[in-house]
Design a protein around this motif. Structure first.
Motif, PDB file in Angstrom:
ATOM      1  N   PRO A   1      15.109  -4.368   1.629  1.00 42.60           N
ATOM      2  CA  PRO A   1      15.901  -4.030   0.441  1.00 42.60           C
ATOM      3  C   PRO A   1      15.482  -4.789  -0.816  1.00 42.60           C
ATOM      4  O   PRO A   1      15.770  -4.347  -1.926  1.00 42.60           O
ATOM      5  CB  PRO A   1      17.337  -4.388   0.854  1.00 42.60           C
ATOM      6  CG  PRO A   1      17.188  -5.353   1.984  1.00 42.60           C
ATOM      7  CD  PRO A   1      15.941  -4.938   2.699  1.00 42.60           C
ATOM      8  N   ARG A   2      14.800  -5.900  -0.648  1.00 39.58           N
ATOM      9  CA  ARG A   2      14.341  -6.639  -1.819  1.00 39.58           C
ATOM     10  C   ARG A   2      13.206  -5.921  -2.531  1.00 39.58           C
ATOM     11  O   ARG A   2      12.983  -6.138  -3.734  1.00 39.58           O
ATOM     12  CB  ARG A   2      13.860  -8.043  -1.411  1.00 39.58           C
ATOM     13  CG  ARG A   2      14.907  -8.941  -0.791  1.00 39.58           C
ATOM     14  CD  ARG A   2      14.264 -10.188  -0.222  1.00 39.58           C
ATOM     15  NE  ARG A   2      13.288  -9.867   0.817  1.00 39.58           N
ATOM     16  CZ  ARG A   2      12.461 -10.757   1.371  1.00 39.58           C
ATOM     17  NH1 ARG A   2      12.476 -12.016   0.969  1.00 39.58           N
ATOM     18  NH2 ARG A   2      11.615 -10.396   2.317  1.00 39.58           N
ATOM     19  N   PHE A   3      12.478  -5.079  -1.800  1.00 42.80           N
ATOM     20  CA  PHE A   3      11.264  -4.490  -2.349  1.00 42.80           C
ATOM     21  C   PHE A   3      11.252  -2.963  -2.378  1.00 42.80           C
ATOM     22  O   PHE A   3      10.598  -2.378  -3.237  1.00 42.80           O
ATOM     23  CB  PHE A   3      10.048  -4.964  -1.533  1.00 42.80           C
ATOM     24  CG  PHE A   3       9.778  -6.433  -1.645  1.00 42.80           C
ATOM     25  CD1 PHE A   3       9.100  -6.947  -2.742  1.00 42.80           C
ATOM     26  CD2 PHE A   3      10.206  -7.312  -0.656  1.00 42.80           C
ATOM     27  CE1 PHE A   3       8.849  -8.313  -2.852  1.00 42.80           C
ATOM     28  CE2 PHE A   3       9.960  -8.676  -0.759  1.00 42.80           C
ATOM     29  CZ  PHE A   3       9.282  -9.175  -1.855  1.00 42.80           C
ATOM     30  N   ALA A   4      11.930  -2.326  -1.470  1.00 46.01           N
ATOM     31  CA  ALA A   4      11.767  -0.874  -1.298  1.00 46.01           C
ATOM     32  C   ALA A   4      12.058  -0.095  -2.582  1.00 46.01           C
ATOM     33  O   ALA A   4      11.194   0.626  -3.097  1.00 46.01           O
ATOM     34  CB  ALA A   4      12.661  -0.387  -0.157  1.00 46.01           C
TER      35      ALA A   4
ATOM     36  N   GLY B   1       0.182  -6.476   3.833  1.00 46.42           N
ATOM     37  CA  GLY B   1       0.032  -5.047   3.628  1.00 46.42           C
ATOM     38  C   GLY B   1       1.297  -4.230   3.807  1.00 46.42           C
ATOM     39  O   GLY B   1       1.271  -2.999   3.710  1.00 46.42           O
ATOM     40  N   GLU B   2       2.439  -4.910   4.028  1.00 49.38           N
ATOM     41  CA  GLU B   2       3.672  -4.182   4.337  1.00 49.38           C
ATOM     42  C   GLU B   2       4.141  -3.303   3.174  1.00 49.38           C
ATOM     43  O   GLU B   2       4.638  -2.190   3.381  1.00 49.38           O
ATOM     44  CB  GLU B   2       4.774  -5.178   4.706  1.00 49.38           C
ATOM     45  CG  GLU B   2       6.092  -4.526   5.102  1.00 49.38           C
ATOM     46  CD  GLU B   2       7.132  -5.539   5.542  1.00 49.38           C
ATOM     47  OE1 GLU B   2       8.330  -5.252   5.360  1.00 49.38           O
ATOM     48  OE2 GLU B   2       6.746  -6.616   6.057  1.00 49.38           O
ATOM     49  N   LEU B   3       3.990  -3.763   1.947  1.00 54.28           N
ATOM     50  CA  LEU B   3       4.421  -2.952   0.800  1.00 54.28           C
ATOM     51  C   LEU B   3       3.563  -1.705   0.662  1.00 54.28           C
ATOM     52  O   LEU B   3       4.068  -0.627   0.323  1.00 54.28           O
ATOM     53  CB  LEU B   3       4.382  -3.765  -0.490  1.00 54.28           C
ATOM     54  CG  LEU B   3       5.705  -4.432  -0.909  1.00 54.28           C
ATOM     55  CD1 LEU B   3       6.093  -5.513   0.087  1.00 54.28           C
ATOM     56  CD2 LEU B   3       5.582  -5.015  -2.311  1.00 54.28           C
ATOM     57  N   LEU B   4       2.271  -1.849   0.909  1.00 57.43           N
ATOM     58  CA  LEU B   4       1.377  -0.700   0.793  1.00 57.43           C
ATOM     59  C   LEU B   4       1.672   0.331   1.882  1.00 57.43           C
ATOM     60  O   LEU B   4       1.574   1.547   1.654  1.00 57.43           O
ATOM     61  CB  LEU B   4      -0.081  -1.162   0.892  1.00 57.43           C
ATOM     62  CG  LEU B   4      -0.617  -2.008  -0.268  1.00 57.43           C
ATOM     63  CD1 LEU B   4      -2.035  -2.468   0.031  1.00 57.43           C
ATOM     64  CD2 LEU B   4      -0.573  -1.226  -1.574  1.00 57.43           C
ATOM     65  N   ALA B   5       2.036  -0.164   3.051  1.00 54.22           N
ATOM     66  CA  ALA B   5       2.300   0.746   4.174  1.00 54.22           C
ATOM     67  C   ALA B   5       3.660   1.414   4.061  1.00 54.22           C
ATOM     68  O   ALA B   5       3.907   2.433   4.711  1.00 54.22           O
ATOM     69  CB  ALA B   5       2.196  -0.029   5.490  1.00 54.22           C
TER      70      ALA B   5
ATOM     71  N   GLY C   1       2.522  -8.797   0.757  1.00 54.44           N
ATOM     72  CA  GLY C   1       2.773  -7.406   1.131  1.00 54.44           C
ATOM     73  C   GLY C   1       1.760  -6.430   0.574  1.00 54.44           C
ATOM     74  O   GLY C   1       1.599  -5.323   1.100  1.00 54.44           O
ATOM     75  N   LEU C   2       1.058  -6.847  -0.480  1.00 45.57           N
ATOM     76  CA  LEU C   2       0.016  -5.998  -1.072  1.00 45.57           C
ATOM     77  C   LEU C   2      -1.381  -6.392  -0.621  1.00 45.57           C
ATOM     78  O   LEU C   2      -2.370  -5.787  -1.045  1.00 45.57           O
ATOM     79  CB  LEU C   2       0.104  -6.066  -2.603  1.00 45.57           C
ATOM     80  CG  LEU C   2       1.396  -5.499  -3.202  1.00 45.57           C
ATOM     81  CD1 LEU C   2       1.451  -5.767  -4.691  1.00 45.57           C
ATOM     82  CD2 LEU C   2       1.501  -4.003  -2.930  1.00 45.57           C
TER      83      LEU C   2
END
Length: 536
Positions: free
Chosen positions: A519-522, A510-514, A378-379
């Motif tokens: 719910p596991r990460f937000a 890249g999903e975390l950066l975007a 995700g990063l």
């Protein structure tokens, strides 16, 4: 201990009694001929006991001559009794009977096949399975290896996908360490030292070493217990050391620190670790060399420089999700990245830990591995960091499943202990291991014959990778790296089966950066801090 007291220890009492009976019968036979037959029987038992003491295949016979043969006799009476004594899965046993059986068979070079089909779950069907292909391939001959080392690494290491996990000298006997390293040398795979330091027995046979550095900094510590750059540089200069692993936490007791009971802290171990003899050796629960994610990154960069550019990474059992994501933020902010991360599951074993920690603290391997893998994806940094997995991994299926869920390689500890001859007596912390695997008692340790057990370590590794090649080929694939979640299925209800890619959600690059709504990460990503392990 003098010879008389040694002869009457529980381990040798049966042999001693046979010797006494033989002597008495021999003397009496000169007066009463009826004692000749008992003398012959007793003398034969003495000869059997002498054979047990000198043979090299069975450690338990070397430590318990004659008496241990009762165990082997019971194994041969009926298959059910053999299953109970060698392979039972009692409450609290760390390995299932199938896992133990496969290790014994492969380590001894025996046929690793079994009759009568599948082990079933409560629904009367297999719980998890790998989907095979009609277009199955011939198994690849390998070798199955992975290169570890990012752009800042000057000495990348080509590692096997299956290696020996962290077990310290002290927790293990000198002969156990020797046998593991000799087997690793022959098989071309890596041997993790555990946090107990790089001992003389790790060096003896020259096998590849992953040097684990825990919060006690054993082997690179100042007298006050803090990290010593000078001692680290002296030790890491040994070319046998291929990678450096910072231990943040251990699956079986995360947040607790390592424990080596004082009964096992011999003069030799005390010298190796730099601690007092005979006193419980307890590592601090956290490191003194860093206290924030950014400081951890700086410590990684420092160790990489001091080691001449070797791969440097860390091992952890995932706990608070914002802490690992804080480490990820520190990577992005500092531009410093570990070369690898080893995810240890709470299933991981240990020689001594409180029951509550063993059973109820820390994230299981599958969940921790997927969290770490997804976070790095995700990063957008997954390609530069290799991920290892450890925690109750023994069979080729265990390897394949972990690799499909995001691991680049796997480590195993207890599987290799079984290859050494461990009978799971669960006396590791008492210094009274019956087969010399975890004991520092020289007499108990002598039961473990290094050349014999090193060969078993080598065979277990070789046979497991051969089985992995067969499993991968059955799925129609060429290399373990080709395994994907879609290749595995799990029964989630009596009438419902789903593939892993349907059960688990995998984040996009890249999903975390975007910005993600997962719910596991937000929330964890929002509260994670690079300058503190506490949430913001």
């Amino acid at each position: 201990m003098n010879a008389i007291s040694l002869a009457f220890t529980p381990r040798y009492v049966v042999l001693t009694l046979c010797v006494l009976v033989a002597v008495v019968c021999l003397v009496l036979s000169f007066v009463y001929s009826g004692f000749l037959i008992p003398f012959v029987i007793a003398a034969a038992l003495v000869g059997l006991g002498a054979h047990d003491l000198l043979q090299t295949r069975h450690s338990i016979l070397r430590n318990y001559p004659i008496a241990a043969r009762i165990r082997f006799l019971l194994e041969e009476i009926r298959p059910e009794i053999r299953q109970y004594f060698l392979e039972s899965d009692t409450d609290g046993a760390p390995f299932s009977r199938d896992q133990r059986s496969i290790v014994y068979q492969r380590a001894k070079g025996q046929l690793d096949k079994k009759p009568f089909g599948t082990q079933l779950d409560v629904y009367g069907t297999p719980f998890e399975w790998l989907s095979h292909s009609i277009a199955a391939r011939r198994p690849s001959k390998g070798p199955f290896r992975v290169t570890i080392g990012g752009p800042d690494c000057k000495q990348p290491y080509s590692a096997s996908v299956f290696n020996i996990s962290a077990m310290s000298f002290g927790a293990l006997s000198a002969n156990a360490v020797r046998a593991l390293n000799k087997g690793a040398k022959k098989g071309g795979f890596a041997h993790d030292t555990g946090e107990g330091g790089f001992s003389p027995y790790h060096r003896e046979y020259g096998g590849d070493i992953i040097w684990e550095i825990g919060s006690g900094y054993f082997g690179c510590r100042n007298p006050d217990g803090t990290f010593s750059a000078e001692r680290f540089s002296e030790t890491v200069a040994n070319p046998q050391i291929k990678m450096v692993e910072i231990k943040l936490s251990q699956g079986a007791k995360p947040g607790h620190g390592g424990v080596l009971p004082g009964a096992k802290v011999s003069a030799e171990i005390a010298a190796t670790r730099g601690v007092p003899q005979g006193v419980d050796c307890i590592s601090p629960p956290s490191h003194s060399a860093f206290s924030t994610p950014l400081e951890l990154m700086q410590f990684i960069a420092r160790l990489r420089e001091l080691s001449g550019g070797r791969p440097v990474g860390f091992k952890l059992c995932v706990g608070h999700p914002w802490e690992f994501l804080g480490i990820c933020k520190a990577m992005l902010e500092s531009g410093i990245y570990p070369d690898f991360i080893v995810v240890d599951g709470t299933e991981g074993g240990t020689g001594a830990a409180p029951l509550e920690f063993i059973d109820h603290v820390g994230m299981p391997l599958r969940d921790g591995l997927m969290f770490v893998h997804n976070a790095l994806v995700g990063l957008g940094i997954r390609d530069r960091i290799r991920v290892g997995a450890s925690g109750k991994i023994t069979t080729a299926f265990d390897l394949a499943r972990a690799l499909a869920l995001g691991a680049d390689w796997c480590n195993a500890a207890r599987g290799f202990m079984f290859a050494l001859g461990c009978i799971q007596s669960q006396s590791c912390h008492t210094d009274r291991c019956p087969v010399g695997v975890t004991s520092q008692d020289p007499l108990r340790m002598r039961a473990l014959v290094v050349p014999d057990k090193a060969e078993r370590v080598y065979r277990f590794h070789r046979s497991t990778l051969k089985a992995l090649a067969e499993v991968v080929a059955a799925a129609g694939l060429e290399h373990p790296k080709d395994l994907q979640p879609r290749h595995f299925s799990q029964r989630v209800a009596p009438n419902l089966v789903q593939r892993f890619d349907q059960i688990y959600r995998f984040v996009k690059p890249g999903e975390l950066l975007a910005g993600t709504d997962d719910p596991r990460f937000a929330d964890a990503w929002r509260t994670a801090r690079a300058d503190s392990f506490a949430p913001g």
